[in-house]
Design an enzyme around this catalytic site. Structure first.
Site, short mmCIF file in Angstrom:
data_model
loop_
_atom_site.label_atom_id
_atom_site.label_comp_id
_atom_site.label_asym_id
_atom_site.label_seq_id
_atom_site.Cartn_x
_atom_site.Cartn_y
_atom_site.Cartn_z
N ASP A 67 0.80 -1.21 0.00
CA ASP A 67 0.00 0.00 0.00
C ASP A 67 0.85 1.27 0.00
O ASP A 67 0.62 2.17 -0.81
CB ASP A 67 -0.97 -0.01 1.19
CG ASP A 67 -2.09 0.99 1.00
OD1 ASP A 67 -3.12 0.61 0.41
OD2 ASP A 67 -1.91 2.15 1.40
N ALA A 94 -4.87 2.14 -1.03
CA ALA A 94 -4.79 1.38 -2.28
C ALA A 94 -5.51 0.04 -2.15
O ALA A 94 -6.25 -0.37 -3.06
CB ALA A 94 -3.34 1.17 -2.69
N ASP A 95 -5.30 -0.63 -1.03
CA ASP A 95 -5.95 -1.93 -0.83
C ASP A 95 -7.48 -1.78 -0.78
O ASP A 95 -8.21 -2.52 -1.45
CB ASP A 95 -5.49 -2.56 0.49
CG ASP A 95 -4.00 -2.89 0.50
OD1 ASP A 95 -3.41 -3.08 -0.58
OD2 ASP A 95 -3.44 -2.96 1.61
N ILE A 96 -7.95 -0.83 0.00
CA ILE A 96 -9.40 -0.65 0.17
C ILE A 96 -10.04 -0.17 -1.14
O ILE A 96 -11.08 -0.68 -1.56
CB ILE A 96 -9.68 0.34 1.32
CG1 ILE A 96 -9.20 -0.28 2.65
CG2 ILE A 96 -11.16 0.70 1.39
CD1 ILE A 96 -9.13 0.72 3.79
#
Length: 177
Positions: A67, A94-96
């Site tokens: 991330d 970024a992940d979410i």
């Protein structure tokens, strides 16, 4: 997936599935026989989603991603933090965000699958997600010929906007548009 039995169990699960999501290292799923081409030819109605750091194709496809790395390479950290120091966004942005993009694409494909029986191949990447979110700083750069400065809770073009101390030193957040 270390034994032939593991692979057989996985193939049986996939045969009953509507959606297959993988984020293994670039090419790993295909080497195991679980790449999108193999899976979609065996199961035409399958919705196959690959989540990657930098996309499934191109010169950065095999790079690992985290991330913070994606926040930095997309430019998010350049517009985050206070005036004196860059900062990462305090959640795994970024992940979410990429998970939300995958969810939206899979949901759309499920509606189509229910109507037509057709599957889909979906590719989402962390970098693409945050690069898309950087359009406002890009427009700021194009309009003002300079990247927006890091200004904490303030806003580069809206005022009053940010945290302000009250007479008794409590902080008040004001966001006027």
């Amino acid at each position: 997936l270390k034994t032939p039995t593991d692979l057989a169990v996985m193939r049986n699960l996939i045969a009953k599935a509507d959606v297959f999501v993988q984020n293994l290292a670039h090419g790993a799923a295909a080497r195991l026989g679980f790449g999108p081409d193999d899976m979609r030819s065996a199961h035409p109605g399958l919705i196959y989603c690959t989540v990657s750091g930098f996309g499934a194709h191109g010169p950065s496809a095999d790079r690992k991603a985290y991330d913070l790395l994606i926040q930095a390479e997309s430019g998010v950290v350049s517009v985050s933090g206070g005036p004196g120091e860059m900062g990462r966004v305090g959640v795994s942005l970024a992940d979410i965000g990429t998970g939300s993009n995958a969810f939206g694409a899979i949901s759309t494909a499920l509606v189509r699958q229910a109507r037509t029986g057709a599957g889909a191949t979906i590719e989402v990447s962390l970098f693409d997600t945050l690069a898309e979110w950087m359009t406002v700083p890009l427009l700021h750069y194009d309009y003002f010929d300079a990247a927006p400065k890091r200004i904490g809770l303030a806003h580069p073009s809206i005022a009053p906007y940010g945290a302000f101390a009250s007479a008794d030193d409590d902080m008040i957040l004001i966001s006027i548009q």
